[in-house]
Write an enzyme that holds these catalytic residues in place. Structure first.
Site, PDB file in Angstrom:
ATOM      1  N   TYR A  25       0.663  -1.191   0.045  1.00 60.78           N
ATOM      2  CA  TYR A  25       0.135  -0.127  -0.233  1.00 60.78           C
ATOM      3  C   TYR A  25       0.926   1.088   0.048  1.00 60.78           C
ATOM      4  CZ  TYR A  25      -4.312  -2.560   0.144  1.00 60.78           C
ATOM      5  OH  TYR A  25      -5.152  -3.296  -0.343  1.00 60.78           O
ATOM      6  N   HIS A  64     -14.947   0.704  -2.348  1.00 60.28           N
ATOM      7  CA  HIS A  64     -13.904   0.072  -1.926  1.00 60.28           C
ATOM      8  C   HIS A  64     -13.029   0.669  -1.026  1.00 60.28           C
ATOM      9  CE1 HIS A  64     -14.649  -3.134  -5.402  1.00 60.28           C
ATOM     10  NE2 HIS A  64     -15.635  -3.215  -4.328  1.00 60.28           N
ATOM     11  N   ASN A 118     -12.664   2.502  -7.010  1.00 63.11           N
ATOM     12  CA  ASN A 118     -11.088   2.823  -7.275  1.00 63.11           C
ATOM     13  C   ASN A 118     -10.807   3.496  -5.851  1.00 63.11           C
ATOM     14  OD1 ASN A 118     -10.894   1.986  -9.595  1.00 63.11           O
ATOM     15  ND2 ASN A 118     -10.802   4.006 -10.593  1.00 63.11           N
ATOM     16  N   GLU A 172     -11.446  -3.511 -23.707  1.00 63.76           N
ATOM     17  CA  GLU A 172     -11.616  -5.051 -23.806  1.00 63.76           C
ATOM     18  C   GLU A 172     -13.144  -5.515 -23.513  1.00 63.76           C
ATOM     19  OE1 GLU A 172      -9.089  -7.093 -24.822  1.00 63.76           O
ATOM     20  OE2 GLU A 172      -7.579  -5.473 -24.499  1.00 63.76           O
ATOM     21  N   CYS A 192      -7.993   2.239  12.772  1.00 69.47           N
ATOM     22  CA  CYS A 192      -7.171   1.452  13.792  1.00 69.47           C
ATOM     23  C   CYS A 192      -7.790   0.174  13.749  1.00 69.47           C
ATOM     24  CB  CYS A 192      -7.410   2.293  15.148  1.00 69.47           C
ATOM     25  SG  CYS A 192      -6.689   1.194  16.628  1.00 69.47           S
ATOM     26  N   ASN A 226     -14.589   0.399 -22.452  1.00 65.83           N
ATOM     27  CA  ASN A 226     -13.529  -0.521 -22.019  1.00 65.83           C
ATOM     28  C   ASN A 226     -12.995  -1.223 -23.335  1.00 65.83           C
ATOM     29  OD1 ASN A 226     -11.943  -2.777 -20.978  1.00 65.83           O
ATOM     30  ND2 ASN A 226     -13.278  -2.848 -19.346  1.00 65.83           N
ATOM     31  N   CYS A 244      -9.263   0.072  17.925  1.00 60.76           N
ATOM     32  CA  CYS A 244     -10.531   0.947  18.392  1.00 60.76           C
ATOM     33  C   CYS A 244     -11.386   1.494  17.173  1.00 60.76           C
ATOM     34  CB  CYS A 244      -9.748   1.977  19.385  1.00 60.76           C
ATOM     35  SG  CYS A 244      -8.959   3.630  18.584  1.00 60.76           S
ATOM     36  N   CYS A 289      -4.950   4.947  20.921  1.00 59.86           N
ATOM     37  CA  CYS A 289      -4.603   3.626  21.616  1.00 59.86           C
ATOM     38  C   CYS A 289      -3.669   3.000  21.307  1.00 59.86           C
ATOM     39  CB  CYS A 289      -6.003   2.796  21.286  1.00 59.86           C
ATOM     40  SG  CYS A 289      -5.815   1.774  19.946  1.00 59.86           S
ATOM     41  N   ASP A 344      -7.898   5.289  -5.190  1.00 60.31           N
ATOM     42  CA  ASP A 344      -6.663   6.285  -5.412  1.00 60.31           C
ATOM     43  C   ASP A 344      -7.201   7.591  -5.059  1.00 60.31           C
ATOM     44  OD1 ASP A 344      -8.378   6.905  -7.661  1.00 60.31           O
ATOM     45  OD2 ASP A 344      -7.230   5.683  -9.000  1.00 60.31           O
TER      46      ASP A 344
HETATM   47  C1  BJW Z   1      -9.691   0.519 -19.362  1.00 62.54           C
HETATM   48  C2  BJW Z   1      -8.523   1.186 -19.918  1.00 62.54           C
HETATM   49  C3  BJW Z   1      -8.897   2.605 -20.245  1.00 62.54           C
HETATM   50  C4  BJW Z   1      -7.575  -0.766 -19.367  1.00 62.54           C
HETATM   51  N1  BJW Z   1     -10.029   2.994 -20.221  1.00 62.54           N
HETATM   52  N2  BJW Z   1     -10.904   0.990 -19.429  1.00 62.54           N
HETATM   53  C5  BJW Z   1     -20.468 -13.375  -6.080  1.00 62.54           C
HETATM   54  C6  BJW Z   1     -20.076 -14.264  -7.099  1.00 62.54           C
HETATM   55  C7  BJW Z   1     -18.630 -14.715  -6.826  1.00 62.54           C
HETATM   56  C8  BJW Z   1     -17.638 -14.129  -5.776  1.00 62.54           C
HETATM   57  C9  BJW Z   1     -18.308 -13.416  -5.044  1.00 62.54           C
HETATM   58  C10 BJW Z   1     -19.623 -12.992  -4.961  1.00 62.54           C
HETATM   59  N3  BJW Z   1     -20.011 -11.908  -4.229  1.00 62.54           N
HETATM   60  C11 BJW Z   1     -18.934 -11.632  -3.482  1.00 62.54           C
HETATM   61  C12 BJW Z   1     -17.977 -12.512  -3.642  1.00 62.54           C
HETATM   62  C13 BJW Z   1     -16.375 -12.475  -3.327  1.00 62.54           C
HETATM   63  C14 BJW Z   1     -15.530 -11.325  -3.923  1.00 62.54           C
HETATM   64  C15 BJW Z   1     -15.435 -11.462  -5.345  1.00 62.54           C
HETATM   65  O1  BJW Z   1     -16.080 -10.575  -5.941  1.00 62.54           O
HETATM   66  N4  BJW Z   1     -14.711 -12.233  -5.729  1.00 62.54           N
HETATM   67  C16 BJW Z   1     -14.534 -12.443  -7.222  1.00 62.54           C
HETATM   68  C17 BJW Z   1     -13.280 -11.864  -7.759  1.00 62.54           C
HETATM   69  C18 BJW Z   1     -14.714 -13.963  -7.547  1.00 62.54           C
HETATM   70  N5  BJW Z   1     -16.228 -10.122  -3.332  1.00 62.54           N
HETATM   71  C19 BJW Z   1     -16.022  -9.514  -2.040  1.00 62.54           C
HETATM   72  O2  BJW Z   1     -15.252 -10.327  -1.272  1.00 62.54           O
HETATM   73  C20 BJW Z   1     -16.422  -8.351  -1.632  1.00 62.54           C
HETATM   74  N6  BJW Z   1     -17.003  -8.406  -0.333  1.00 62.54           N
HETATM   75  C21 BJW Z   1     -18.140  -9.073  -0.143  1.00 62.54           C
HETATM   76  O3  BJW Z   1     -19.079  -9.664  -1.026  1.00 62.54           O
HETATM   77  O4  BJW Z   1     -18.706  -9.248   1.079  1.00 62.54           O
HETATM   78  C22 BJW Z   1     -19.708 -10.027   1.468  1.00 62.54           C
HETATM   79  C23 BJW Z   1     -19.302 -11.287   1.581  1.00 62.54           C
HETATM   80  C24 BJW Z   1     -18.414 -11.714   2.689  1.00 62.54           C
HETATM   81  C25 BJW Z   1     -17.908 -12.695   2.901  1.00 62.54           C
HETATM   82  C26 BJW Z   1     -18.059 -13.842   1.947  1.00 62.54           C
HETATM   83  C27 BJW Z   1     -19.192 -13.630   1.019  1.00 62.54           C
HETATM   84  C28 BJW Z   1     -19.594 -12.513   0.753  1.00 62.54           C
HETATM   85  C29 BJW Z   1     -15.266  -7.616  -1.338  1.00 62.54           C
HETATM   86  C30 BJW Z   1     -14.534  -7.084  -2.625  1.00 62.54           C
HETATM   87  C31 BJW Z   1     -13.371  -6.002  -2.255  1.00 62.54           C
HETATM   88  C32 BJW Z   1     -12.758  -5.710  -3.579  1.00 62.54           C
HETATM   89  N7  BJW Z   1     -11.488  -5.151  -3.071  1.00 62.54           N
HETATM   90  C33 BJW Z   1     -10.334  -4.768  -4.102  1.00 62.54           C
HETATM   91  C34 BJW Z   1      -9.279  -4.139  -3.322  1.00 62.54           C
HETATM   92  C35 BJW Z   1      -9.732  -2.847  -2.842  1.00 62.54           C
HETATM   93  C36 BJW Z   1      -8.314  -2.421  -2.028  1.00 62.54           C
HETATM   94  C37 BJW Z   1      -7.082  -2.084  -2.831  1.00 62.54           C
HETATM   95  O5  BJW Z   1      -7.104  -1.302  -3.927  1.00 62.54           O
HETATM   96  O6  BJW Z   1      -6.107  -2.584  -2.446  1.00 62.54           O
HETATM   97  O7  BJW Z   1     -10.960  -3.722  -5.221  1.00 62.54           O
HETATM   98  S1  BJW Z   1      -9.975  -6.121  -5.118  1.00 62.54           S
HETATM   99  C38 BJW Z   1      -9.681  -5.023  -6.706  1.00 62.54           C
HETATM  100  O8  BJW Z   1     -10.861  -5.236  -7.562  1.00 62.54           O
HETATM  101  C39 BJW Z   1      -9.947  -3.492  -6.165  1.00 62.54           C
HETATM  102  C40 BJW Z   1     -10.896  -3.095  -7.346  1.00 62.54           C
HETATM  103  O9  BJW Z   1     -11.817  -2.070  -7.024  1.00 62.54           O
HETATM  104  C41 BJW Z   1     -11.721  -4.312  -7.915  1.00 62.54           C
HETATM  105  C42 BJW Z   1     -12.130  -4.342  -9.128  1.00 62.54           C
HETATM  106  O10 BJW Z   1     -11.090  -4.119 -10.031  1.00 62.54           O
HETATM  107  P1  BJW Z   1     -11.535  -3.516 -11.420  1.00 62.54           P
HETATM  108  O11 BJW Z   1     -11.596  -2.082 -11.103  1.00 62.54           O
HETATM  109  O12 BJW Z   1     -12.580  -3.814 -12.280  1.00 62.54           O
HETATM  110  O13 BJW Z   1     -10.033  -3.456 -11.938  1.00 62.54           O
HETATM  111  P2  BJW Z   1      -9.433  -4.435 -13.170  1.00 62.54           P
HETATM  112  O14 BJW Z   1      -7.946  -4.506 -13.114  1.00 62.54           O
HETATM  113  O15 BJW Z   1      -9.846  -6.054 -12.706  1.00 62.54           O
HETATM  114  O16 BJW Z   1      -9.936  -4.144 -14.671  1.00 62.54           O
HETATM  115  C43 BJW Z   1      -9.551  -3.110 -15.149  1.00 62.54           C
HETATM  116  C44 BJW Z   1     -10.284  -3.024 -16.710  1.00 62.54           C
HETATM  117  O17 BJW Z   1      -9.873  -1.538 -16.994  1.00 62.54           O
HETATM  118  C45 BJW Z   1     -10.092  -4.133 -17.411  1.00 62.54           C
HETATM  119  O18 BJW Z   1     -11.288  -4.454 -17.890  1.00 62.54           O
HETATM  120  C46 BJW Z   1      -9.320  -3.098 -18.507  1.00 62.54           C
HETATM  121  O19 BJW Z   1      -9.556  -3.696 -19.915  1.00 62.54           O
HETATM  122  C47 BJW Z   1      -9.886  -2.101 -18.329  1.00 62.54           C
HETATM  123  N8  BJW Z   1      -9.081  -0.682 -18.990  1.00 62.54           N
HETATM  124  N9  BJW Z   1      -7.347   0.193 -19.763  1.00 62.54           N
HETATM  125  C48 BJW Z   1     -11.087   2.067 -19.640  1.00 62.54           C
HETATM  126  N10 BJW Z   1      -7.913   3.481 -20.529  1.00 62.54           N
HETATM  127 ZN    ZN Z   2      -6.900   2.877  18.127  1.00 62.11          ZN
END
Ligand code: BJW
Ligand code: ZN
Length: 249
Positions: free
Chosen positions: A68, A127, A103, A224, A135, A222, A138, A162, A105
């Site tokens: 991070y 997200h 995002n 792709e 923390c 997108n 706390c 804390c 960022d």
């Molecule tokens: C361009 C471009 C240009 C390039 N212009 N485009 C249902 C089914 C299956 C699984 C699950 C489900 N429900 C929940 C889950 C589990 C899980 C999940 O989704 N898993 C799947 C991956 C299989 N979800 C969770 O765990 C979520 N919580 C939840 O559901 O809680 C309830 C629960 C709890 C316990 C059990 C079950 C349920 C939480 C998800 C949190 C995601 N966190 C992250 C990290 C955040 C912190 C950090 O940044 O470090 O969030 S993961 C990461 O992926 C980040 C992003 O926000 C997120 C999405 O990614 P994004 O933005 O789509 O990026 P990319 O890289 O994937 O894609 C980029 C795209 O841009 C590409 O398509 C390119 O082509 C395109 N591109 N240039 C336009 N110029």
């Molecule tokens: Zn604290």
């Protein structure tokens, strides 16, 4: 093209009563921020899925914090791009627009601040934000103004009240999204007459499914195809930095 010289998608956006935009990492690519699932998504030998989890943080907080901190340092050198600015300008113009961003960022907020928009109620950080800390003991929160530099365990950020270990206030895999915030996002998606899927792979739930709640026109930007392309009426195969300004121009 229509008789006005605008594409149908441009006409929908121009006339839309309520817009919602689901943003993903692709929106920030033109600013120099790598996506998660592309070839540049790797850090050292790790995939993001191996680091963005409570288990990874519990096992090795130093490793996760170094990831991070390195991202904070890189993002601090980036600037919002024309895609962020198009959304900020639409908000500044008073459009009924909900920006539902995955995002962490902070670039959309910076674009809004630069455009003089206070749009906290119209930008939902689904997200969380990597400039915010929470923390683990706390729950106290604070904002960072500069990137952290973390080399040894002594550098790990600690809570001022804390002394507990702080973590980034982001949503990791297996963690629930902030419920009130997500309910607002659901309401905005349902109420939208045009929904734009901007730069997300559409594989992370529950954010991806917001796009399915719009009963009006769904547009994807997108380079792709994604699993969400199937529900989009129009898929624009290009970058957000070019096509968000065109849709809102
Ligand atoms: C361009 C471009 C240009 C390039 N212009 N485009 C249902 C089914 C299956 C699984 C699950 C489900 N429900 C929940 C889950 C589990 C899980 C999940 O989704 N898993 C799947 C991956 C299989 N979800 C969770 O765990 C979520 N919580 C939840 O559901 O809680 C309830 C629960 C709890 C316990 C059990 C079950 C349920 C939480 C998800 C949190 C995601 N966190 C992250 C990290 C955040 C912190 C950090 O940044 O470090 O969030 S993961 C990461 O992926 C980040 C992003 O926000 C997120 C999405 O990614 P994004 O933005 O789509 O990026 P990319 O890289 O994937 O894609 C980029 C795209 O841009 C590409 O398509 C390119 O082509 C395109 N591109 N240039 C336009 N110029
Ligand atoms: Zn604290």
């Amino acid at each position: 093209m229509t008789a006005t010289g605008r594409s149908p998608a441009q006409e929908w956006c121009r006339r839309a009563e309520r817009l919602a935009v689901l943003c993903g990492a692709g929106l920030s690519v033109a600013s120099g921020v790598p996506t998660f699932r592309g070839p540049a998504g790797l850090w050292r030998q790790y995939r993001p899925e191996e680091l963005a989890s409570p288990t990874a943080f519990a096992r090795d907080p130093l490793l996760v914090w170094q990831w991070y901190a390195q991202r904070q340092q890189a993002i601090a050198r980036c600037r919002p791009n024309a895609g962020h600015r198009a959304l900020a300008q639409a908000l500044a113009a008073g459009r009924r627009l909900a920006v539902l961003t995955q995002n962490v960022d902070g670039l959309q907020q910076r674009a809004c601040a630069a455009a003089g928009v206070e749009a906290d109620d119209q930008i939902e950080e689904l997200h969380g934000c990597l400039w915010r800390l929470r923390c683990t003991a706390c729950g106290a929160r604070r904002m960072l103004s500069t990137a952290l530099q973390i080399d040894t365990p002594e550098d790990l950020p600690r809570c001022a009240s804390c002394g507990g270990l702080e973590r980034p206030a982001v949503v990791w895999f297996g963690e629930g999204l902030d419920q009130r915030l997500f309910e607002r996002a659901i309401a905005a998606a349902r109420a939208s007459t045009v929904f734009i899927i901007a730069g997300t792979s559409g594989v992370v739930e529950p954010a991806a499914s917001l796009a399915r709640l719009c009963a009006g026109h769904v547009i994807e930007i997108n380079p792709e195809p994604t699993p969400l392309s199937a529900i989009a009426e129009v898929s624009i195969r290009g970058g957000c930095e070019q096509f968000l300004p065109e849709l809102f121009g």
